[in-house]
Write an enzyme that holds these catalytic residues in place. Structure first.
Site, mmCIF file in Angstrom:
data_model
loop_
_atom_site.group_PDB
_atom_site.id
_atom_site.type_symbol
_atom_site.label_atom_id
_atom_site.label_comp_id
_atom_site.label_asym_id
_atom_site.label_seq_id
_atom_site.Cartn_x
_atom_site.Cartn_y
_atom_site.Cartn_z
ATOM 1 N N ALA A 25 1.375 -1.552 -6.876
ATOM 2 C CA ALA A 25 0.143 -2.025 -6.640
ATOM 3 C C ALA A 25 -0.647 -2.458 -7.738
ATOM 4 O O ALA A 25 -1.558 -3.127 -7.374
ATOM 5 C CB ALA A 25 -0.645 -0.723 -5.920
ATOM 6 N N PHE A 36 -2.104 -2.587 0.827
ATOM 7 C CA PHE A 36 -2.123 -2.206 2.194
ATOM 8 C C PHE A 36 -1.307 -1.019 2.818
ATOM 9 O O PHE A 36 -1.028 -0.768 3.915
ATOM 10 C CB PHE A 36 -1.410 -3.576 2.944
ATOM 11 C CG PHE A 36 -2.548 -4.709 3.056
ATOM 12 C CD1 PHE A 36 -3.420 -4.480 4.013
ATOM 13 C CD2 PHE A 36 -2.492 -5.822 1.969
ATOM 14 C CE1 PHE A 36 -4.387 -5.891 4.146
ATOM 15 C CE2 PHE A 36 -3.371 -6.821 1.940
ATOM 16 C CZ PHE A 36 -4.179 -6.626 2.969
ATOM 17 N N GLN A 96 7.094 -2.495 -4.407
ATOM 18 C CA GLN A 96 6.356 -1.518 -3.403
ATOM 19 C C GLN A 96 4.904 -2.379 -2.763
ATOM 20 O O GLN A 96 4.563 -1.782 -1.725
ATOM 21 C CB GLN A 96 5.500 -0.455 -4.142
ATOM 22 C CG GLN A 96 6.481 0.557 -4.629
ATOM 23 C CD GLN A 96 6.020 1.683 -5.525
ATOM 24 O OE1 GLN A 96 5.044 1.280 -6.171
ATOM 25 N NE2 GLN A 96 6.427 2.966 -5.622
ATOM 26 N N ASP A 99 2.471 -7.936 -0.116
ATOM 27 C CA ASP A 99 1.639 -9.087 -0.313
ATOM 28 C C ASP A 99 2.514 -10.236 -0.008
ATOM 29 O O ASP A 99 1.817 -11.471 -0.008
ATOM 30 C CB ASP A 99 0.523 -8.895 -0.994
ATOM 31 C CG ASP A 99 1.050 -8.898 -2.443
ATOM 32 O OD1 ASP A 99 2.121 -9.017 -2.820
ATOM 33 O OD2 ASP A 99 0.348 -8.102 -3.387
ATOM 34 N N HIS A 114 8.315 -1.318 0.843
ATOM 35 C CA HIS A 114 7.419 -0.979 1.802
ATOM 36 C C HIS A 114 7.151 -2.269 3.018
ATOM 37 O O HIS A 114 6.357 -2.056 3.718
ATOM 38 C CB HIS A 114 6.194 -0.727 1.277
ATOM 39 C CG HIS A 114 6.319 0.518 0.408
ATOM 40 N ND1 HIS A 114 4.975 1.261 0.068
ATOM 41 C CD2 HIS A 114 6.839 1.217 0.072
ATOM 42 C CE1 HIS A 114 5.332 2.421 -0.752
ATOM 43 N NE2 HIS A 114 6.607 2.237 -0.965
ATOM 44 N N CYS A 122 6.132 -5.826 17.652
ATOM 45 C CA CYS A 122 6.153 -5.063 18.707
ATOM 46 C C CYS A 122 6.926 -3.812 18.858
ATOM 47 O O CYS A 122 8.115 -4.058 18.619
ATOM 48 C CB CYS A 122 6.389 -6.006 20.049
ATOM 49 S SG CYS A 122 6.249 -5.188 21.421
ATOM 50 N N CYS A 125 9.290 -3.660 22.221
ATOM 51 C CA CYS A 125 10.487 -4.572 22.525
ATOM 52 C C CYS A 125 11.030 -5.201 20.974
ATOM 53 O O CYS A 125 12.307 -5.752 21.078
ATOM 54 C CB CYS A 125 10.124 -5.718 23.375
ATOM 55 S SG CYS A 125 9.200 -6.936 22.611
ATOM 56 N N CYS A 148 1.798 -7.919 23.185
ATOM 57 C CA CYS A 148 3.078 -8.779 23.052
ATOM 58 C C CYS A 148 3.269 -9.742 24.160
ATOM 59 O O CYS A 148 3.051 -9.205 25.427
ATOM 60 C CB CYS A 148 4.251 -7.736 22.998
ATOM 61 S SG CYS A 148 5.741 -8.314 22.976
#
Ligand SMILES: [Zn+2]
Length: 251
Positions: A25, A36, A96, A99, A114, A122, A125, A148
């Site tokens: 980070a 995030f 990690q 972005d 991550h 979704c 599905c 979706c």
């Protein structure tokens, strides 16, 4: 900057055959991008699945903060690591961060532990969308949560782990496997307080690698790794790469 430690680390880099880098980070922060994977952004997965209201709050927040990522630029730490790869020093870069700034800086040997904020999946599905297209659709349709287009489900999220979800399995396994065979493990601005990352330095050391931490913050691993350089990754990495380049003969 502690010059002596730096010079020693630069020598280790020159002598190593397989170098793995882990970033975190602090690199995002230096480009002004929020973390995030922060639980303050991501609700527990159970609440996210159960409550439309929780999903609406999440997407409201993402609409506000995602543009920061779109407009962010790789900083000198990212650029130094891209050069590090270009000059053949890098076996693999684990991150990690979510972005995509390592890719934008030009690194290709990147494994995102991550996962990524640039995608949305979704959960019913499995259809993938780009974050850009999802946010554009929300804007256009005036809706508060995405749906979706393939199955009509409304539980869509970035593939990053929310509290209560495991990290992406393949990526973590790959990190474990590669750490068995590296001879230098360079940890840059990463968060080492939680599993599985907290055990990465121990594993690398057990297998005989040297472990180096570059960070603005102290970490629980500082006491047992081979070297710690405290400072901004965006200042220290460019210095290291500059020194490495000085040793490369000009063709
Ligand atoms: Zn679907």
């Amino acid at each position: 900057m502690e010059k002596d430690v730096l010079e020693i680390v630069i020598d280790w880099i020159k002598e190593s055959q397989k170098i793995i880098v882990l970033t975190g980070a602090e690199l995002s922060a230096e480009s002004g991008v929020p973390d995030f994977s922060d639980p303050r952004i991501n609700p527990p997965i159970r609440d996210f699945r159960a409550s439309r209201e929780v999903r609406a709050q999440y997407w409201k927040k993402i609409k506000e903060i995602y543009p920061v990522l779109v407009n962010a630029k790789p900083n000198p730490a990212h650029e130094a690591l891209a050069e590090f790869e270009m000059f053949g020093y890098l076996d693999c870069l684990f991150t990690q961060t979510t972005d995509g700034l390592h890719h934008r800086a030009g690194n290709s040997l990147v494994i995102e532990l991550h996962s990524s904020m640039l995608w949305v999946t979704c959960t019913s599905c499995g259809k993938d969308y780009t974050m850009d297209s999802i946010l554009a659709a929300l804007e256009k349709q005036g809706k508060d949560i995405p749906e979706c287009e393939q199955c009509g489900g409304d539980i869509l999220k970035p593939p990053i782990s929310f509290p209560g979800q495991p990290l992406p399995h393949w990526e973590v396994r790959e990190a474990w496997m590669r750490l068995h065979y590296c001879d230098l493990f360079l940890i840059v601005g990463a968060f080492l307080e939680n599993q599985p990352a907290s055990s990465f330095p121990t594993l690398a050391k057990e297998k005989g690698a040297k472990v180096v931490i570059i960070s603005e913050r102290q970490s629980p691993a500082d006491d047992y790794v081979d070297a710690v350089i405290y400072g901004k990754p965006s200042q220290i990495l460019p210095y290291i790469v500059k020194k490495l380049k000085e040793g490369i003969p000009v063709a």
